[in-house]
Design an enzyme around this catalytic site. Structure first.
Site, PDB file in Angstrom:
ATOM      1  N   GLU A 146      -3.994   7.986   7.115  1.00 41.21           N
ATOM      2  CA  GLU A 146      -5.077   7.144   6.575  1.00 41.21           C
ATOM      3  C   GLU A 146      -5.467   6.085   7.617  1.00 41.21           C
ATOM      4  O   GLU A 146      -6.648   5.816   7.833  1.00 41.21           O
ATOM      5  CB  GLU A 146      -4.559   6.473   5.297  1.00 41.21           C
ATOM      6  CG  GLU A 146      -5.631   6.059   4.339  1.00 41.21           C
ATOM      7  CD  GLU A 146      -5.040   5.486   3.050  1.00 41.21           C
ATOM      8  OE1 GLU A 146      -4.154   6.122   2.446  1.00 41.21           O
ATOM      9  OE2 GLU A 146      -5.464   4.384   2.670  1.00 41.21           O
TER      10      GLU A 146
ATOM     11  N   GLU B 189       2.177   1.913  -3.403  1.00 38.05           N
ATOM     12  CA  GLU B 189       1.121   2.535  -4.231  1.00 38.05           C
ATOM     13  C   GLU B 189       1.168   4.061  -4.056  1.00 38.05           C
ATOM     14  O   GLU B 189       1.124   4.816  -5.026  1.00 38.05           O
ATOM     15  CB  GLU B 189      -0.242   1.960  -3.820  1.00 38.05           C
ATOM     16  CG  GLU B 189      -1.437   2.632  -4.452  1.00 38.05           C
ATOM     17  CD  GLU B 189      -2.560   2.848  -3.461  1.00 38.05           C
ATOM     18  OE1 GLU B 189      -3.043   1.871  -2.854  1.00 38.05           O
ATOM     19  OE2 GLU B 189      -2.960   4.015  -3.276  1.00 38.05           O
ATOM     20  N   HIS B 190       1.272   4.515  -2.802  1.00 35.94           N
ATOM     21  CA  HIS B 190       1.364   5.958  -2.542  1.00 35.94           C
ATOM     22  C   HIS B 190       2.607   6.561  -3.201  1.00 35.94           C
ATOM     23  O   HIS B 190       2.552   7.631  -3.794  1.00 35.94           O
ATOM     24  CB  HIS B 190       1.475   6.206  -1.029  1.00 35.94           C
ATOM     25  CG  HIS B 190       0.159   6.248  -0.340  1.00 35.94           C
ATOM     26  ND1 HIS B 190      -0.257   7.316   0.405  1.00 35.94           N
ATOM     27  CD2 HIS B 190      -0.851   5.334  -0.286  1.00 35.94           C
ATOM     28  CE1 HIS B 190      -1.459   7.067   0.899  1.00 35.94           C
ATOM     29  NE2 HIS B 190      -1.835   5.871   0.503  1.00 35.94           N
TER      30      HIS B 190
ATOM     31  N   GLU C 165       5.769  10.430   3.159  1.00 35.37           N
ATOM     32  CA  GLU C 165       4.589   9.672   2.733  1.00 35.37           C
ATOM     33  C   GLU C 165       4.197   8.599   3.752  1.00 35.37           C
ATOM     34  O   GLU C 165       3.040   8.196   3.806  1.00 35.37           O
ATOM     35  CB  GLU C 165       4.814   9.085   1.337  1.00 35.37           C
ATOM     36  CG  GLU C 165       3.555   8.702   0.592  1.00 35.37           C
ATOM     37  CD  GLU C 165       2.528   9.831   0.409  1.00 35.37           C
ATOM     38  OE1 GLU C 165       2.916  11.016   0.451  1.00 35.37           O
ATOM     39  OE2 GLU C 165       1.341   9.515   0.248  1.00 35.37           O
TER      40      GLU C 165
ATOM     41  N   HIS D 184       0.840  -1.207   0.000  1.00 38.36           N
ATOM     42  CA  HIS D 184       0.000   0.000   0.000  1.00 38.36           C
ATOM     43  C   HIS D 184       0.876   1.259   0.000  1.00 38.36           C
ATOM     44  O   HIS D 184       0.590   2.229  -0.716  1.00 38.36           O
ATOM     45  CB  HIS D 184      -0.915  -0.039   1.233  1.00 38.36           C
ATOM     46  CG  HIS D 184      -1.714   1.199   1.449  1.00 38.36           C
ATOM     47  ND1 HIS D 184      -1.839   1.796   2.668  1.00 38.36           N
ATOM     48  CD2 HIS D 184      -2.414   1.974   0.581  1.00 38.36           C
ATOM     49  CE1 HIS D 184      -2.600   2.882   2.547  1.00 38.36           C
ATOM     50  NE2 HIS D 184      -2.961   3.011   1.302  1.00 38.36           N
TER      51      HIS D 184
HETATM   52 ZN   LIG Z   1      -3.761   4.884   0.701  1.00 33.90          ZN
END
Ligand SMILES: [Zn+2]
Length: 341
Positions: free
Chosen positions: A146, A68-69, A139, A65
């Site tokens: 999140e 992905e960011h 990040e 994940h």
């Molecule tokens: Zn995310």
């Protein structure tokens, strides 16, 4: 209607569908579906990579994940941070991505006159992303915020609880999204360099043979194909094998279990979950859709109807995880009631 094309694959489309389709495979084994629609005012593309959080390395939950960011951030060709998202937004489009169990998916749409540059920026995710040290640490904080948001969501909490009640050591058991602790604090205490692991994960798993691209444009199929070949043929192909689950996520000791949890929001929810064969094996028949329709039916005499007569607000949702391909999914039925009685 069956449409024959030069790759000898039949593509079925509705009779009213005037768009043209073509399936092609690039030299690097990237499989592509091209769609031509001369009437469209928006173009779009989506890339699916056949790797998800089930493949997170031991001791680094949330790495897929997090990657992905990071791919959104910048590439060697377009090093200005966040310039991809800004470019798309400034040209009437939207971008998004998600990481599921066995897949990571990236997609965007944009005004037709900016498609070529948008596609070029998008392709660089999979050719040479930058992933600078500075951006990496910033990040991780975005991933953590999140996670903080998910902590306040009953459905995220229920999902994680469900995962926790499966076989320890099975990929289904993992914590999928990642946090500051799992991506920074704990790896550091074990001498792991998260950024190095990020590159390693990317190099190992982002292979063209595990990707599928769909491109939807205004131009004719030959023009779109030329564009795609030009932009995407440099993605490396390491002939990586597809991830496969080592077995089922639950044994009899994980089933017939009743768990009570205190929700954050008001209201009561009952979730019944049981393992089913992955829906993809029966995608033509779609058995889960029949189940969802029957159980979720709201007419007189239905379960929903009875619950509603109790007063208050009530919903029934039925959903399997369509994106688990290689082991049983947990098919969930959620009954949610908010009533004064
Ligand atoms: Zn995310």
């Amino acid at each position: 209607m069956a449409v024959a094309n030069r790759e000898l694959v039949e593509i079925f489309k509705a009779r009213t569908d005037k768009r043209e389709y073509r399936r092609t495979v690039l030299k690097n084994s990237l499989e592509v579906l091209l769609i031509s629609d001369p009437d469209t005012d928006k173009c779009a593309a989506t890339m699916d990579v056949r790797v998800g959080h089930f493949s997170d390395p031991e001791g680094l939950p949330g790495l897929a994940h997090f990657l992905e960011h990071m791919l959104f951030y910048a590439s060697e060709k377009y090093p200005l941070e966040d310039s991809y998202s800004k470019y798309i937004a400034e040209h009437g489009g939207r971008t998004n991505a998600f990481t599921s169990s066995e897949h990571t998916n990236y997609h965007f749409d944009v005004n037709t006159d900016c498609f070529e540059e948008a596609l070029d920026r998008f392709a660089q995710f999979f050719i040479k992303p930058l992933m600078s040290a500075d951006a990496t640490s910033r990040e991780i904080k975005a991933v953590d915020s999140e996670h903080q948001k998910n902590l306040l969501s009953d459905s995220w909490r229920m999902n994680q609880l469900q995962k926790h009640l499966s076989i320890e050591g099975h990929p289904f058991h993992k914590f999928s999204t990642g946090s500051w602790d799992t991506l920074e604090v704990i790896p550091k205490s074990r001498g792991l360099d998260t950024r190095r692991e990020l590159f390693k994960f990317y190099e190992e798993n982002y292979s063209a043979n595990l990707m599928h691209l769909v491109v939807y444009g205004k131009e004719n199929l030959d023009e779109i194909q030329n564009l795609v070949e030009h932009k995407f043929q440099d993605i490396r192909n390491t002939e990586r094998s597809c991830f496969r689950c080592p077995g089922e996520p639950c044994t009899s000791e994980h089933l017939q279990v009743l768990v009570r949890s205190v929700p954050i929001k008001q209201g009561h929810k009952l979730r019944i979950a049981w393992p089913i064969t992955p829906e993809i094996h029966h995608y033509k028949e779609g058995p889960c859709r029949y189940l969802s329709h029957l159980i979720g039916h709201a007419g007189e005499g239905s379960l929903f109807y009875v619950l509603k007569t109790l007063g208050g607000y009530c919903t029934i949702s039925v959903f399997p995880d369509f994106l688990i391909f290689t082991c049983s999914n947990l098919h969930d039925i959620d009954f949610y009631c908010y009533t004064s009685k």
